[in-house]
Each structure stands twice: as C-alpha cells, then as structure tokens.
Scaffold this motif. Sequence first.
Motif, mmCIF file in Angstrom:
data_model
loop_
_atom_site.group_PDB
_atom_site.id
_atom_site.type_symbol
_atom_site.label_atom_id
_atom_site.label_comp_id
_atom_site.label_asym_id
_atom_site.label_seq_id
_atom_site.Cartn_x
_atom_site.Cartn_y
_atom_site.Cartn_z
ATOM 1 N N SER A 161 0.807 -1.227 0.000
ATOM 2 C CA SER A 161 0.000 0.000 0.000
ATOM 3 C C SER A 161 0.839 1.275 0.000
ATOM 4 O O SER A 161 0.402 2.313 0.497
ATOM 5 C CB SER A 161 -0.950 0.013 1.204
ATOM 6 O OG SER A 161 -1.793 -1.110 1.177
ATOM 7 N N GLU A 162 2.025 1.194 -0.569
ATOM 8 C CA GLU A 162 2.881 2.369 -0.655
ATOM 9 C C GLU A 162 3.526 2.403 -2.035
ATOM 10 O O GLU A 162 3.944 1.372 -2.567
ATOM 11 C CB GLU A 162 3.956 2.338 0.432
ATOM 12 C CG GLU A 162 4.833 3.569 0.458
ATOM 13 C CD GLU A 162 5.853 3.546 1.574
ATOM 14 O OE1 GLU A 162 5.961 4.557 2.282
ATOM 15 O OE2 GLU A 162 6.549 2.517 1.730
ATOM 16 N N SER A 163 3.628 3.605 -2.593
ATOM 17 C CA SER A 163 4.236 3.780 -3.907
ATOM 18 C C SER A 163 5.676 3.280 -3.895
ATOM 19 O O SER A 163 6.454 3.589 -2.989
ATOM 20 C CB SER A 163 4.217 5.262 -4.293
ATOM 21 O OG SER A 163 5.048 5.495 -5.407
ATOM 22 N N ILE A 164 6.046 2.544 -4.928
ATOM 23 C CA ILE A 164 7.420 2.061 -5.047
ATOM 24 C C ILE A 164 8.385 3.240 -5.184
ATOM 25 O O ILE A 164 9.543 3.155 -4.764
ATOM 26 C CB ILE A 164 7.565 1.051 -6.219
ATOM 27 C CG1 ILE A 164 8.907 0.328 -6.164
ATOM 28 C CG2 ILE A 164 7.384 1.722 -7.558
ATOM 29 C CD1 ILE A 164 9.050 -0.604 -5.009
ATOM 30 N N ASN A 165 7.898 4.362 -5.739
ATOM 31 C CA ASN A 165 8.753 5.551 -5.825
ATOM 32 C C ASN A 165 9.106 6.084 -4.444
ATOM 33 O O ASN A 165 10.241 6.514 -4.207
ATOM 34 C CB ASN A 165 8.082 6.644 -6.655
ATOM 35 C CG ASN A 165 8.081 6.327 -8.130
ATOM 36 O OD1 ASN A 165 8.890 5.541 -8.620
ATOM 37 N ND2 ASN A 165 7.161 6.934 -8.854
ATOM 38 N N VAL A 166 8.161 6.059 -3.529
ATOM 39 C CA VAL A 166 8.426 6.499 -2.157
ATOM 40 C C VAL A 166 9.420 5.545 -1.503
ATOM 41 O O VAL A 166 10.364 5.977 -0.830
ATOM 42 C CB VAL A 166 7.123 6.594 -1.339
ATOM 43 C CG1 VAL A 166 7.409 6.828 0.137
ATOM 44 C CG2 VAL A 166 6.230 7.694 -1.903
ATOM 45 N N GLN A 167 9.233 4.245 -1.716
ATOM 46 C CA GLN A 167 10.157 3.270 -1.148
ATOM 47 C C GLN A 167 11.556 3.442 -1.712
ATOM 48 O O GLN A 167 12.543 3.364 -0.981
ATOM 49 C CB GLN A 167 9.650 1.849 -1.408
ATOM 50 C CG GLN A 167 8.371 1.543 -0.666
ATOM 51 C CD GLN A 167 7.795 0.181 -1.029
ATOM 52 O OE1 GLN A 167 8.454 -0.648 -1.623
ATOM 53 N NE2 GLN A 167 6.538 -0.038 -0.659
ATOM 54 N N ARG A 168 11.658 3.708 -2.996
ATOM 55 C CA ARG A 168 12.975 3.903 -3.625
ATOM 56 C C ARG A 168 13.616 5.211 -3.179
ATOM 57 O O ARG A 168 14.835 5.276 -2.992
ATOM 58 C CB ARG A 168 12.837 3.849 -5.139
ATOM 59 C CG ARG A 168 12.552 2.452 -5.637
ATOM 60 C CD ARG A 168 12.243 2.407 -7.104
ATOM 61 N NE ARG A 168 12.140 1.029 -7.558
ATOM 62 C CZ ARG A 168 11.528 0.665 -8.673
ATOM 63 N NH1 ARG A 168 10.955 1.570 -9.454
ATOM 64 N NH2 ARG A 168 11.480 -0.600 -9.011
ATOM 65 N N PHE A 169 12.814 6.247 -3.014
ATOM 66 C CA PHE A 169 13.347 7.509 -2.496
ATOM 67 C C PHE A 169 13.937 7.284 -1.102
ATOM 68 O O PHE A 169 15.048 7.724 -0.803
ATOM 69 C CB PHE A 169 12.246 8.576 -2.448
ATOM 70 C CG PHE A 169 12.683 9.861 -1.796
ATOM 71 C CD1 PHE A 169 13.418 10.798 -2.504
ATOM 72 C CD2 PHE A 169 12.363 10.129 -0.475
ATOM 73 C CE1 PHE A 169 13.841 11.978 -1.900
ATOM 74 C CE2 PHE A 169 12.769 11.304 0.132
ATOM 75 C CZ PHE A 169 13.511 12.236 -0.583
ATOM 76 N N ARG A 170 13.188 6.593 -0.269
ATOM 77 C CA ARG A 170 13.645 6.310 1.089
ATOM 78 C C ARG A 170 14.950 5.503 1.053
ATOM 79 O O ARG A 170 15.892 5.811 1.774
ATOM 80 C CB ARG A 170 12.557 5.562 1.859
ATOM 81 C CG ARG A 170 12.848 5.403 3.324
ATOM 82 C CD ARG A 170 11.733 4.662 4.069
ATOM 83 N NE ARG A 170 10.432 5.247 3.846
ATOM 84 C CZ ARG A 170 9.398 4.624 3.260
ATOM 85 N NH1 ARG A 170 9.509 3.373 2.854
ATOM 86 N NH2 ARG A 170 8.251 5.232 3.094
ATOM 87 N N ARG A 171 14.987 4.504 0.190
ATOM 88 C CA ARG A 171 16.203 3.687 0.091
ATOM 89 C C ARG A 171 17.394 4.526 -0.360
ATOM 90 O O ARG A 171 18.515 4.358 0.133
ATOM 91 C CB ARG A 171 15.985 2.525 -0.871
ATOM 92 C CG ARG A 171 17.201 1.628 -0.968
ATOM 93 C CD ARG A 171 16.957 0.418 -1.827
ATOM 94 N NE ARG A 171 18.109 -0.461 -1.752
ATOM 95 C CZ ARG A 171 18.413 -1.327 -2.683
ATOM 96 N NH1 ARG A 171 17.654 -1.480 -3.738
ATOM 97 N NH2 ARG A 171 19.480 -2.090 -2.553
ATOM 98 N N ALA A 172 17.184 5.416 -1.299
ATOM 99 C CA ALA A 172 18.269 6.277 -1.769
ATOM 100 C C ALA A 172 18.784 7.163 -0.639
ATOM 101 O O ALA A 172 19.994 7.285 -0.431
ATOM 102 C CB ALA A 172 17.802 7.130 -2.949
ATOM 103 N N VAL A 173 17.873 7.762 0.111
ATOM 104 C CA VAL A 173 18.280 8.619 1.225
ATOM 105 C C VAL A 173 19.010 7.804 2.287
ATOM 106 O O VAL A 173 20.076 8.196 2.772
ATOM 107 C CB VAL A 173 17.073 9.368 1.827
ATOM 108 C CG1 VAL A 173 17.455 10.092 3.112
ATOM 109 C CG2 VAL A 173 16.491 10.345 0.812
ATOM 110 N N TYR A 174 18.443 6.662 2.651
ATOM 111 C CA TYR A 174 19.078 5.801 3.650
ATOM 112 C C TYR A 174 20.487 5.412 3.210
ATOM 113 O O TYR A 174 21.436 5.451 3.994
ATOM 114 C CB TYR A 174 18.264 4.516 3.867
ATOM 115 C CG TYR A 174 16.978 4.634 4.650
ATOM 116 C CD1 TYR A 174 16.367 5.857 4.915
ATOM 117 C CD2 TYR A 174 16.354 3.488 5.117
ATOM 118 C CE1 TYR A 174 15.179 5.915 5.621
ATOM 119 C CE2 TYR A 174 15.168 3.543 5.831
ATOM 120 C CZ TYR A 174 14.583 4.760 6.083
ATOM 121 O OH TYR A 174 13.410 4.828 6.788
#
Length: 165
Positions: free
Chosen positions: A94-107
């Motif tokens: 239930s979350e956009s893969i773009n949001v997940q990828r953004f988070r991964r990039a920042v992390y």
Amino acid sequence: MSIIAAAPPLVRTTPPSDPAPLGTVTAGSWWPDIDLAKLRDAMRLDGTITPQRLLPAVQEAMANTIGLLSTWATEREAEGYASLAAVPALQIDSESINVQRFRRAVYSHAKANLLERYSDYDTTGRARKDDQEETREGQAEQHRRDATWSVRDILGTTRLTVELI
C-alpha cells in the motif's frame, strides 16, 4: 604466569527500550519525510552514531537525492502531481514504489556518508587499519551504488554502469 586476553572493542549501543525520539527530516510537502528512528533501524546504526551525527548525514543525503531527482520532480509537478506518492507507480504494501525507492536512496546516501566518517561495527576487530579503511570504503561504495540504482529506478533509466579500464 600471565594471561593476555584479546577481545573485540566494546561498542556502545542504544537499547531498544530507549524512548529517545529522533524525529523526522522534511524537505517540503512534495517529498516524503524521513523518520530517523526507522532509518537507524533499517541501516543498522547503533548508539555510536549519535543524533547529532545522524541528522546532518540525513540532511545531506536528502539534499543529494532530491538534487538528483529535481528535474524529474519538476516535470511531475507540472503534470499536476502534488507529491511523490501521487505519481502513478506500482504499489507494494500500500505504498508507492517511488516512495520506497526515495527512502532507500536517502538511507543509502546517509549510511555511505556515515561510513566514510565513523567506523561501523562491521569493520571493528580488524587486525590492520588498512583493512578497516578498505572495508569502510567498499561498504560506502555499495551503499552509494544502492542509492544510485534507486534514483535511476525512479527516473526510469538503466542501472548499467560502465567503467573503462
């Protein structure tokens, strides 16, 4: 008779029951907030990385990631999307893969930044300082690669990296 005991160095960690709030880092309404406690847990950052060390690393990681995505984001905003989460993309949990990828990039950018400055517990107990430096540099490069791949996935470009020898 004497005994010399060699043990790995002690690493001070924050116990899981520590309720100290770390807060979030925000970059406007278009970009997702980064929860520092979740980042700390996901990237295995123990108590040796204090909040005073973590915050600037995450702020720089967000600035770097947003900088890489700024042109793409401006185009999406011009198309009428109010946030990264609103841009049409695959939804996982239930979350956009773009949001997940953004988070991964920042992390990943934050972890690479921290590895370059502070020894990770993965590098403790090494016999030679050179080994520690090589290990830290290798780990930092792996995290930078993960960040680059996440950004490229959002942009829809290839992950291919070519290096001339």
